[in-house]
Design a protein around this motif. Structure first.
Motif, PDB file in Angstrom:
ATOM      1  N   ILE A  36       3.886 -55.559  31.244  1.00  0.00           N
ATOM      2  CA  ILE A  36       3.099 -56.478  30.425  1.00  0.00           C
ATOM      3  C   ILE A  36       3.870 -57.780  30.298  1.00  0.00           C
ATOM      4  O   ILE A  36       5.091 -57.775  30.188  1.00  0.00           O
ATOM      5  CB  ILE A  36       2.777 -55.869  29.031  1.00  0.00           C
ATOM      6  N   SER A  38       2.929 -61.297  28.169  1.00  0.00           N
ATOM      7  CA  SER A  38       1.946 -61.969  27.331  1.00  0.00           C
ATOM      8  C   SER A  38       2.640 -63.015  26.463  1.00  0.00           C
ATOM      9  O   SER A  38       3.773 -62.818  26.039  1.00  0.00           O
ATOM     10  CB  SER A  38       1.249 -60.941  26.439  1.00  0.00           C
ATOM     11  N   CYS A  51      -2.580 -63.864  28.756  1.00  0.00           N
ATOM     12  CA  CYS A  51      -2.166 -62.664  29.482  1.00  0.00           C
ATOM     13  C   CYS A  51      -1.640 -63.130  30.836  1.00  0.00           C
ATOM     14  O   CYS A  51      -2.411 -63.477  31.721  1.00  0.00           O
ATOM     15  CB  CYS A  51      -3.344 -61.704  29.662  1.00  0.00           C
ATOM     16  N   SER A  54      -0.173 -57.910  33.856  1.00  0.00           N
ATOM     17  CA  SER A  54      -0.303 -56.572  33.303  1.00  0.00           C
ATOM     18  C   SER A  54      -0.386 -55.580  34.455  1.00  0.00           C
ATOM     19  O   SER A  54      -1.068 -55.846  35.449  1.00  0.00           O
ATOM     20  CB  SER A  54      -1.561 -56.477  32.433  1.00  0.00           C
ATOM     21  N   CYS A  59      -4.622 -57.150  29.670  1.00  0.00           N
ATOM     22  CA  CYS A  59      -3.826 -57.068  28.440  1.00  0.00           C
ATOM     23  C   CYS A  59      -4.777 -56.667  27.311  1.00  0.00           C
ATOM     24  O   CYS A  59      -5.841 -57.276  27.151  1.00  0.00           O
ATOM     25  CB  CYS A  59      -3.184 -58.404  28.108  1.00  0.00           C
ATOM     26  N   ALA A  94      -5.546 -60.363  33.488  1.00  0.00           N
ATOM     27  CA  ALA A  94      -4.301 -61.046  33.836  1.00  0.00           C
ATOM     28  C   ALA A  94      -4.626 -62.441  34.347  1.00  0.00           C
ATOM     29  O   ALA A  94      -5.520 -62.623  35.163  1.00  0.00           O
ATOM     30  CB  ALA A  94      -3.543 -60.239  34.883  1.00  0.00           C
ATOM     31  N   ASP A 113      -0.607 -52.712  28.169  1.00  0.00           N
ATOM     32  CA  ASP A 113      -1.368 -52.618  29.420  1.00  0.00           C
ATOM     33  C   ASP A 113      -2.363 -51.468  29.363  1.00  0.00           C
ATOM     34  O   ASP A 113      -3.208 -51.330  30.234  1.00  0.00           O
ATOM     35  CB  ASP A 113      -0.426 -52.436  30.608  1.00  0.00           C
TER      36      ASP A 113
END
Length: 127
Positions: A36, A38, A51, A54, A59, A94, A113
């Motif tokens: 992940i 973010s 995001c 992921s 995300c 993503a 994720d």
């Protein structure tokens, strides 16, 4: 009115003005592969969720506020006793971003994720 405030913030950003705020970065990888990645930028009453990557391609965000969110920060053992549910849950692909305007300050967030529902401590809820 909130659209006018958002426009004002964008104009300030274009002119190079920084109106302050907080940035929260969540990043985890396994053997060089992003699980992940973010970033959330919070300024005044605008939160921008990004995001970046992921493992699942999405995300999954959960936003919390209130006493349970504060308990998770102060005393994680007590957070497991809270039954507070997220006031907002959403997914971002993503590479995608989302802005929430007029959001009250003081919220906490979990991002994963996985699409499993999580509690305020960001652990999957028992089914």
């Amino acid at each position: 009115m909130r659209n006018m405030m958002a426009l004002l913030y964008y104009l300030c950003a274009l002119l190079g003005c920084d109106v302050g705020g907080t940035t929260i970065v969540n990043r985890s990888n396994d053997n060089g592969v992003d699980i992940i990645d973010s970033q959330v930028r919070i300024s005044e009453q605008i939160a921008k969720f990004e995001c970046r990557a992921s493992r699942s391609g999405t995300c999954h965000y959960s936003l919390f506020r209130g006493q349970c969110a504060n308990a998770a920060k102060a005393k994680p053992a007590q957070a497991s006793q809270c039954t507070e549910t997220a006031f907002e849950r959403f997914d971002l692909a993503a590479g995608a971003t989302r802005e929430i305007i007029d959001i009250a300050p003081g919220f906490t967030l979990c991002v994963s994720d996985k699409s499993d529902a999580v509690g305020v401590d960001c652990k999957a809820l028992a089914r």
